[in-house]
Design an enzyme around this catalytic site. Structure first.
Site, PDB file in Angstrom:
ATOM      1  CG  ASN A 267       3.402  -3.133   4.565  1.00 50.56           C
ATOM      2  OD1 ASN A 267       3.243  -3.420   3.376  1.00 50.56           O
ATOM      3  ND2 ASN A 267       4.174  -3.838   5.371  1.00 50.56           N
ATOM      4  CB  ILE A 268       3.108   1.474   1.193  1.00 48.13           C
ATOM      5  CG1 ILE A 268       4.520   1.318   1.718  1.00 48.13           C
ATOM      6  CG2 ILE A 268       2.379   2.600   1.877  1.00 48.13           C
ATOM      7  CD1 ILE A 268       5.422   2.511   1.380  1.00 48.13           C
ATOM      8  CB  CYS A 330      -0.956   4.048  10.032  1.00 47.74           C
ATOM      9  SG  CYS A 330      -0.591   5.551   9.114  1.00 47.74           S
ATOM     10  N   GLY A 333       1.466   8.096   9.732  1.00 49.96           N
ATOM     11  CA  GLY A 333       0.311   8.980   9.805  1.00 49.96           C
ATOM     12  C   GLY A 333       0.021   9.713   8.528  1.00 49.96           C
ATOM     13  CD1 TRP A 334       2.920   8.821   4.892  1.00 51.16           C
ATOM     14  CD2 TRP A 334       3.985  10.375   6.073  1.00 51.16           C
ATOM     15  NE1 TRP A 334       4.214   8.438   5.001  1.00 51.16           N
ATOM     16  CE2 TRP A 334       4.915   9.375   5.715  1.00 51.16           C
ATOM     17  CE3 TRP A 334       4.443  11.469   6.831  1.00 51.16           C
ATOM     18  CZ2 TRP A 334       6.260   9.428   6.083  1.00 51.16           C
ATOM     19  CZ3 TRP A 334       5.773  11.519   7.179  1.00 51.16           C
ATOM     20  CH2 TRP A 334       6.668  10.503   6.826  1.00 51.16           C
ATOM     21  NE  ARG A 336      -0.639   1.334   7.298  1.00 46.35           N
ATOM     22  CZ  ARG A 336       0.194   0.352   7.641  1.00 46.35           C
ATOM     23  NH1 ARG A 336      -0.257  -0.889   7.718  1.00 46.35           N
ATOM     24  NH2 ARG A 336       1.453   0.583   7.924  1.00 46.35           N
ATOM     25  NE  ARG A 376       3.333   6.297   0.580  1.00 39.01           N
ATOM     26  CZ  ARG A 376       4.549   6.252   1.131  1.00 39.01           C
ATOM     27  NH1 ARG A 376       5.625   6.140   0.369  1.00 39.01           N
ATOM     28  NH2 ARG A 376       4.690   6.305   2.441  1.00 39.01           N
TER      29      ARG A 376
END
Lengths: 575, 575
Positions: A267-268, A330, A333-334, A336, A376
C-alpha cells in the site's frame, strides 16, 4: 519576507566540498536563485519553491550556517550563509514558500492566464483522448460510450466519458458502481479488454446482482472467451483484512466464470517509507559496498518495482497471449490499479512507448481516471499520510523496461525524469487537483497552461537515438525478464551526478550528436545547392542547431564559410 | 564456449573424423571408453534443443546433428569445470558446468554409455600433464598475419621508454631466471643502479621480486614501480641496496608513496612469516599507505558465492540482494578500483612516484598497476595497447595464470591456488569502460574473450605461470598465440567499440557503490537473453557507420562542388 537578498553565499559542490561558488542568493515568490559573483561565468542556479521537499540547517560552524535543501526530485542544494540570522530567515521563508496552502499560491496559477491566451487554449487541445479510444477501435459493436457519468453523478473521481460493454444496461452500470465506489470501465481495448474499478463492497457475504452482471457483460464482450481474470493488485492478506470493513474482493462462488488473482503490491504507506529509504541510499556519501547493498535491500524499493512490473506482465500476458479480458482493482482503484493498467499498456502497445503515446497514457490512466495527484505529490500542505510515490513507480518501471529494451522506446531517460519533475512542480496545470471534476471546477484550462506541448516542443532532447519505428523491438508486445537481477537502482533519479568530468559521455548524447551532424550537413548541402549559382551562402542559422549536446562549440552555429564548417564536422564524427 | 566460432563453423565434417582418429592413436585412446553415442539430446541456454551424435576426442566434446546449417557443440574438455549425472530409468543426463559459467545438459540413452562418457569427461577435463594440453595439438585454420609471440617484446616496449627518458636502462640480470624465477629475462630499472645492487635487493624481496619499472608517466616524468614485499621479518631486517634502488627513482627533495595492497594488520602478520613492509625509519623519503585488497583464496570463495547467487532460482529480490552482498564480489571490485585510483592520483595529481606491492607481488599488485595505467595512459585503452598491457603487466610480470585459472566457480575439487584475480581486473576494466563508453577502442567482447581464454584455450598465451615456464615449454614455437588470432582485421573489427573517440585525458572513474554494477556480460551471460541488448549494440554500429558513410559521400560531393565554385567565383572563399 519576499525578495530577500543575501550576499556572499557559497553554493557547495557536494561531490567536491572544497570547491564552492560564491554569489548572491535571491528569494522571489516562486524561485530561489543563486547567482555566481564571478563576472565571467555568472552561473545561475534556480530552485522552484514547489520542488523543495525539506530545508535542513545543521549546527552553525565558524564559517557560517549551512542550509541543505532537498528537492522532491532527489536533488540536493547545499548553501553556506555567513550570518546565522540570514540563514534562519532564508530557512523560514523557504519553509513557508515551499508549502503552499491554497492552489492559488502555486506557480501555474500565479501567472496571468491571458498573456498568451491563444497559446494556452491551444496547449490544452494538444492531446485528444477520444482519438486514442478511436485508435483502439472503441466505440464498436461490443463496447459503447455511456452517458451515465456525464455530470460525475455516478462516480466523481471518474472522467465524464466512460466505455462499457454494450450489453451492460444503465441499471447494471449504476448498480455495479454502487457496489464499488468506482464501477468497472475500460481503459484498454484490443480484442480482450483491460477494465478497472475499485474493490467490491462485499464484506463477508454481501453481493450485488448488477455487479455480477457487469462482469458477465465484460466477459461476453470478448467473444470466444469463457472466463475473465479479476486481478486484485493487493497482497491477499490486505484484501482479506478489508472484508472486515465491508469491502474486500470478489467471491468466486457468486461470480460465474471469473478467476481471481492476487499480485501483492504493497500500500501507499509502505511505498512512501520505502522511497524515503532508497533516496537515502542514493545520497549516502562514502558508503562501503556492504552499506550500499544492504541499504538497497532493506529499502525494499526494487522489490516493490518488481511487484508493479509483475502485475503489468500478468495482465499483458492474459490479454495478449490467452486472449482473456482482465478486470483490475486494488482498494480505491486509483493507485495500484493505475500502475498495473498503465504498465500493461506499455508492454502491450508500441504506441505507448512513443513520447506522445506515453503522454496520452498518463493523461488517460492517471489524469482522467482520478489519480489523486495533489494528495499523492503533496502539492498543498496536507495530510502527509496521503503522500506516496505512486506514479514515480510507474515511471521507474518504464525506465527499467527501457534498460532491457534499449530500442523500444522513442524517448530517453531525460523524458521520464522531466515527467517526474512536472508531476511535482505545479508549473503547469495538468496534474493539479485529484480528479477530472476538481480540475474542471477549478477552471484549470482557463487559468493555466498544459505541459504536453512544451515537452513536445523540446522533443529533440528527449529522443532516444536507438529508436526506430520499424525496429523489431518496437513492434508487438514486450516480454521483460523480471528475475531480481534484472533490476537496477535508478541512478538517474536517486543518485544523479551533478557535474561530470569532461570525458565522461553517454552513448545517447554521442549518437544524438552524430545524427544531428549528418542532418546538419544535409541541410548545408541543400542550402548550398540552392544558392550555388552566384549568390552568397548563409549556412548554419537554422533552428535546432543550438540544442547540441556534445562538446560542440557554439561558434559552429554562427556564420562561417561552408568549407570550414565541413572540416570541423569531419573532425568530430569520423575517427 | 566456442573458443573460436569461425574456426568451428568452417570445419569440414571429415575433419571431425580425422581429428578423432589422430587423437585415438595417441595417449588419449585408453581414457575414452565410449568414443561416440547416437541419439544424444543437447540442451543449452537460449538455443534450440539439438539431437545428434556425441563424440569424445582427446580434447573436445562434440555433438553433431549431421545436418547442414545446424550448429554443433565443440567444447574443450579444459573448459569443463564440473559435471553431474542423473538417471531416470535407462536415460542418463549429464549436466556439464563450464569454466565460462555456462551450464549445458546432455541426455544420453543407455546407462552404461552415460557412465562411460561421464567418467571419460571427468578424466579428460582434469588431466594434469601440461604436455597433453590442447594448444600443443591445435593447428590454426586461419592465416597468421602477424605472429603474436613477437608482437610485444620487452625490447620494443623499452624503445618507447627510451624516447621519453634517459633515466632508465634495460637490465638482463635475470637472463637465466636465476635472480627472480617469476620475472622475465629483461626488466627496466634506474640507470644508476648496477646489476649487483639488483641481486642484493632481490634477496630482500619476496620471490626475488625486486622493484622494477611498471609505468612511466610522460606528462610529469613520475613512475610506478612494483615488487614483492620486503623480507624484514620480526626483527626489522633492512637492505641498503633495496633502499638505494627505490630512492634512485626519486627526484631531489621529492617524496614518494608506497602503496601496500594489504591492511596494516595483514602486513604486520606477514612479519612472522619473514615478510613485512618498509619502515619509516629506513625509508624516510616514502609515505606508506595501506589498502585492503583481499588475498586470492578469499577471492575464489567470493566468485563461487556470486555464481551461486546468480543461479538462485527463487524470485525474491531480498534474497538476491543479500546473496549478492554476502558474496562480497562487488566489494572486491570497489577496493581494487579505489587502490588503482589512489596510485594514479599520487602520480598524476600529487606528482609523486609510487611503489606498489602486496605479499608476493603477483596478484593484487598487478591489478593495481595495470588499472592505474588504464586510468592514466590513453594508449592502454586501445586494442593493441591493452594487449601490450596484459602482456607486460600480467604475463611478463609473472601472474601465475595456470595455477589461478585451473578451476572456476563450479568445481567440486578442493581449490589449491585458484583465484579470479585476472577476472576481477577485467571486471574493473569493464566498470571503467561502462563509465567512459567512448574512451575505449575495444568493447566488452574483448574482455569476455580474455576471460574465456584464461580458463580454457586453444592458444598457448595463458599457459604456464611465468616467462620462465613458458620458455621451458617452448610455447612460442609449439603453440599459436592468442594475439595472432585477435589481431586479424575481422577479429579486430568484431572487438571494436563503435563509440570510440580517441581521448588523451586521464579518466577518473567513480568508485562509489552506486556507480558500480554487476558485470552482466559474464555473470548473467547464460542466465538472461542478451538479444535486445545485442540489437541495441548493432543499431549503434549501424547509426555510426551509416552516418560516417553518408557523411563521407556528402562531404566528398561538397568538396568537388566547392572546388568547382572556387575556380568559377573566387569571392566566395573569403571568410
Amino acid at each position: 519576507f519576499l525578495n530577500e537578498t543575501v550576499e556572499n553565499v557559497r553554493l557547495i559542490d557536494r561531490t567536491a566540498p572544497r570547491k564552492a561558488m560564491v554569489g548572491t542568493l535571491y528569494l522571489s515568490a516562486t524561485h530561489t536563485i543563486f547567482v555566481e559573483n564571478n563576472p565571467e561565468t555568472r552561473r545561475e542556479t534556480w530552485v522552484l519553491h514547489s520542488m523543495v521537499a525539506s530545508v535542513e540547517r545543521p549546527p552553525t560552524t565558524p564559517s557560517g550556517s549551512h542550509l541543505v535543501v532537498h528537492t522532491k526530485n532527489f536533488q540536493v542544494v547545499q548553501l553556506l550563509i555567513p550570518q546565522e540570522r540570514d540563514a534562519m530567515d532564508v530557512q523560514a521563508s523557504l519553509a513557508r514558500l515551499s508549502r503552499p496552502e491554497k492552489y492559488s499560491e502555486l506557480y501555474c496559477l500565479s501567472i496571468n492566464p491571458n498573456a498568451n491566451k491563444e497559446e494556452r487554449e491551444e496547449s490544452w487541445s494538444f492531446l485528444d483522448l477520444q482519438a486514442d479510444y478511436r485508435r483502439m477501435g472503441v466505440p464498436n459493436n461490443l463496447w459503447v460510450s455511456t452517458p451515465a457519468n456525464s455530470e460525475y453523478r455516478v462516480c466523481d473521481t471518474y472522467p465524464s466519458e466512460l466505455f462499457v460493454p454494450k450489453s451492460a444496461t444503465p441499471p447494471v452500470i449504476v448498480g455495479s458502481s454502487k457496489f464499488r465506489s468506482r464501477g468497472p470501465s475500460d481503459p484498454f481495448f484490443s480484442q480482450a479488454a483491460i477494465c478497472r474499478c475499485s474493490q467490491p463492497l462485499s464484506g463477508f457475504s454481501a453481493r450485488s446482482q448488477e455487479d455480477e452482471q457487469m462482469l458477465e457483460a465484460i466477459m461476453k464482450s470478448n467473444p470466444g472467451s469463457d472466463y475473465i481474470y479479476v486481478v486484485d493488485t493487493r497482497p491477499k492478506l490486505n484484501a482479506m483484512a478489508n472484508r472486515a470493513a465491508g469491502k474486500g474482493y470478489e467471491n468466486e462462488d457468486h461470480y460465474a466464470n471469473i478467476k481471481l488473482q492476487f499480485i501483492g503490491i504493497e500500500n501507499i504507506h509502505v511505498m512512501r517509507n520505502s522511497q524515503q529509504k532508497i533516496s537515502d541510499v542514493g545520497e549516502l556519501k562514502t558508503p562501503s559496498m556492504g552499506d550500499f547493498l544492504w541499504g538497497l535491500e532493506s529499502s525494499g524499493w526494487l522489490k516493490h518495482i518488481k511487484a508493479v512490473l509483475d502485475a503489468g506482465v500478468f495482465i499483458a500476458k492474459a490479454v495478449a497471449e490467452e486472449g482473456i479480458s482482465v478486470v483490475v482493482h486494488c482498494s480505491d482503484g486509483w493507485d495500484r490499479t493505475a500502475q498495473a493498467c498503465s504498465v500493461a499498456s506499455v508492454l502491450l502497445e508500441p504506441y505507448y512507448r512513443t513520447m506522445k503515446g506515453l503522454m496520452l497514457l498518463i493523461e488517460r490512466d492517471w489524469v482522467s481516471f482520478g489519480h489523486k495527484f495533489s494528495h499523492r505529490y503533496n502539492h498543498l500542505e496536507g495530510d502527509p499520510k496521503e503522500v506516496s510515490p505512486v506514479i514515480d513507480q510507474f515511471l521507474e518501471c518504464v525506465w527499467q523496461l527501457s534498460e532491457q529494451f534499449p530500442c523500444a522506446f522513442e524517448f530517453n531517460e531525460r523524458f521520464l525524469v522531466q515527467l517526474h519533475r512536472h508531476v511535482y512542480s505545479c508549473q503547469y496545470g495538468n496534474f493539479l487537483g485529484n480528479s477530472q471534476k476538481e480540475r474542471r471546477d477549478m477552471g484549470l484550462r482557463e487559468r493555466t497552461h498544459s505541459l504536453w506541448p512544451q515537452l513536445w516542443k523540446d522533443r529533440a532532447q528527449y529522443a532516444n537515438p536507438l529508436y526506430r519505428a520499424d525496429h523489431t523491438q518496437t513492434q508487438g508486445i514486450l516480454r521483460p525478464n523480471t528475475t531480481p537481477y534484472c533490476f537496477k537502482m535508478w541512478k538517474g533519479m536517486y543518485n544523479r551526478v551533478e557535474k561530470s568530468s569532461p570525458p565522461r559521455q553517454t552513448p545517447t548524447d554521442l549518437l544524438t550528436a552524430v545524427r544531428e551532424e549528418t542532418q546538419q550537413l544535409e541541410e548545408e548541402l541543400t542550402n548550398h545547392q540552392e544558392v550555388a549559382p552566384g549568390g552568397t551562402a548563409q549556412p548554419g542559422t537554422k533552428q535546432g542547431i543550438q540544442t547540441r549536446s556534445r562538446n560542440a562549440p557554439n561558434e559552429r552555429c554562427s556564420l562561417r564559410p561552408i568549407y570550414k564548417f565541413i572540416n570541423v564536422s569531419l573532425l568530430i564524427t569520423i575517427n | 564456449m566456442f573458443l573460436c566460432s569461425h574456426f568451428i563453423l568452417t570445419q569440414p565434417v571429415t575433419f571431425l573424423v580425422k581429428h578423432q582418429q589422430r587423437c585415438q592413436e595417441m595417449e588419449f585412446a585408453e581414457l575414452i571408453k565410449t568414443p561416440r553415442v547416437d541419439g544424444v539430446v543437447l540442451r543449452r541456454p537460449f538455443l534450440p534443443t539439438v539431437e545428434g551424435t556425441l563424440c569424445l576426442t582427446g580434447h573436445h566434446l562434440i555433438l553433431s546433428s549431421r545436418q547442414d546449417n545446424t550448429e554443433e557443440l565443440w567444447l574443450l574438455h579444459a573448459n569443463i569445470d564440473a559435471i553431474e549425472k542423473r538417471f531416470v530409468g535407462s536415460l542418463g543426463t549429464i549436466i556439464v558446468k563450464c569454466k565460462d559459467l555456462r551450464v549445458i545438459q546432455l541426455d544420453i540413452p543407455g546407462m552404461e554409455e552415460c557412465l562411460n562418457i561421464a567418467s571419460s569427461i571427468e578424466v579428460l577435463s582434469t588431466l594434469d600433464s601440461v604436455s597433453l594440453m590442447y594448444p600443443f595439438f591445435y593447428r590454426p585454420m586461419f592465416q597468421v598475419i602477424e605472429d603474436g609471440w613477437k608482437s610485444f617484446l620487452p625490447e620494443d616496449a623499452f624503445k618507447d621508454l627510451e624516447s621519453m627518458t634517459e633515466e632508465w636502462r634495460l637490465s638482463d640480470v635475470n637472463k637465466d631466471y636465476s635472480v627472480c624465477s617469476s620475472y622475465p629475462p629483461l626488466v627496466a630499472v634506474p640507470k644508476d643502479v648496477d646489476d649487483d645492487t639488483l641481486r642484493k635487493a632481490a634477496a630482500f624481496r619476496h620471490g626475488g621480486r625486486f622493484p622494477v619499472l611498471s609505468y612511466y608517466h610522460k606528462k610529469n616524468g613520475m613512475v610506478m614501480m612494483r615488487s614483492g614485499q620486503p623480507l624484514t621479518g620480526t626483527n626489522g631486517r633492512r637492505c641498503k641496496e633495496d633502499e638505494k634502488l627505490i630512492n634512485a627513482t626519486l627526484r631531489a627533495g621529492k617524496r614518494g608513496y608506497i602503496i601496500d595492497t594489504r591492511t596494516v594488520s595483514v602486513a604486520q602478520q606477514a612479519k612472522a612469516r619473514g615478510g613485512g613492509f618498509e619502515s619509516e625509519a629506513n625509508y624516510p623519503q616514502w609515505r606508506r599507505i595501506h589498502k585492503a585488497i583481499e588475498r586470492s583464496s578469499i577471492l575464489q570463495e567470493s566468485l563461487i558465492k556470486l555464481v551461486e547467487a546468480c543461479n538462485d532460482q527463487s524470485h525474491s529480490m531480498d534474497r538476491w540482494l543479500s546473496k549478492l552482498e554476502a558474496s562480497n564480489w562487488q566489494t572486491h571490485v570497489k577496493e581494487i578500483l579505489t587502490t588503482a585510483c589512489l596510485a594514479a592520483q599520487c602520480i598524476d595529481r600529487e606528482g609523486a612516484s609510487v611503489l606498489v606491492h602486496g605479499t608476493e607481488g603477483t596478484d593484487s599488485t598487478l591489478q593495481v598497476t595495470s588499472l592505474a595505467q588504464i586510468i592514466l595512459d590513453p594508449a592502454c585503452r586501445t586494442i593493441q595497447g591493452f594487449q601490450a598491457l596484459v602482456e607486460r603487466e600480467w604475463l611478463q610480470a609473472g601472474h601465475p595464470f595456470q595455477q589461478r585459472c585451473s578451476q572456476s566457480a563450479y568445481s567440486n575439487s578442493k581449490p589449491r591456488c585458484e583465484a579470479p584475480v585476472f577476472l576481477l581486473f577485467l571486471d574493473c576494466v569493464w566498470q571503467i569502460l561502462r563509465q567512459f563508453p567512448c574512451s575505449f577502442q575495444f568493447s566488452q567482447h574483448f574482455l569476455v574473450l580474455l576471460f574465456e581464454h584464461t580458463y580454457a584455450s586453444q592458444f598457448g598465451t595463458f599457459m604456464g605461470n611465468s616467462a620462465s615456464e613458458r620458455s621451458k615449454l617452448n610455447l612460442s614455437q609449439k603453440t599459436v598465440s592468442l594475439w595472432s588470432w585477435v589481431n586479424r582485421p575481422q577479429e579486430v573489427e568484431r572487438l571494436s567499440n563503435p563509440l570510440y573517440e580517441a581521448n588523451c585525458l586521464v579518466i577518473w572513474p567513480s568508485v562509489a557503490p552506486q556507480s558500480l554494477l554487476l558485470w552482466e556480460g559474464v555473470f548473467l551471460r547464460w542466465k538472461r537473453s542478451s538479444r535486445c541488448l545485442d540489437e541495441a549494440y548493432d543499431e549503434m554500429v549501424h547509426i555510426i557507420q551509416y552516418n560516417n558513410k553518408e557523411l563521407q559521400n556528402k562531404v566528398n560531393n561538397l568538396r568537388r562542388q566547392l572546388a568547382q565554385l572556387e575556380t568559377e567565383e573566387p569571392l566566395l572563399q573569403t571568410p
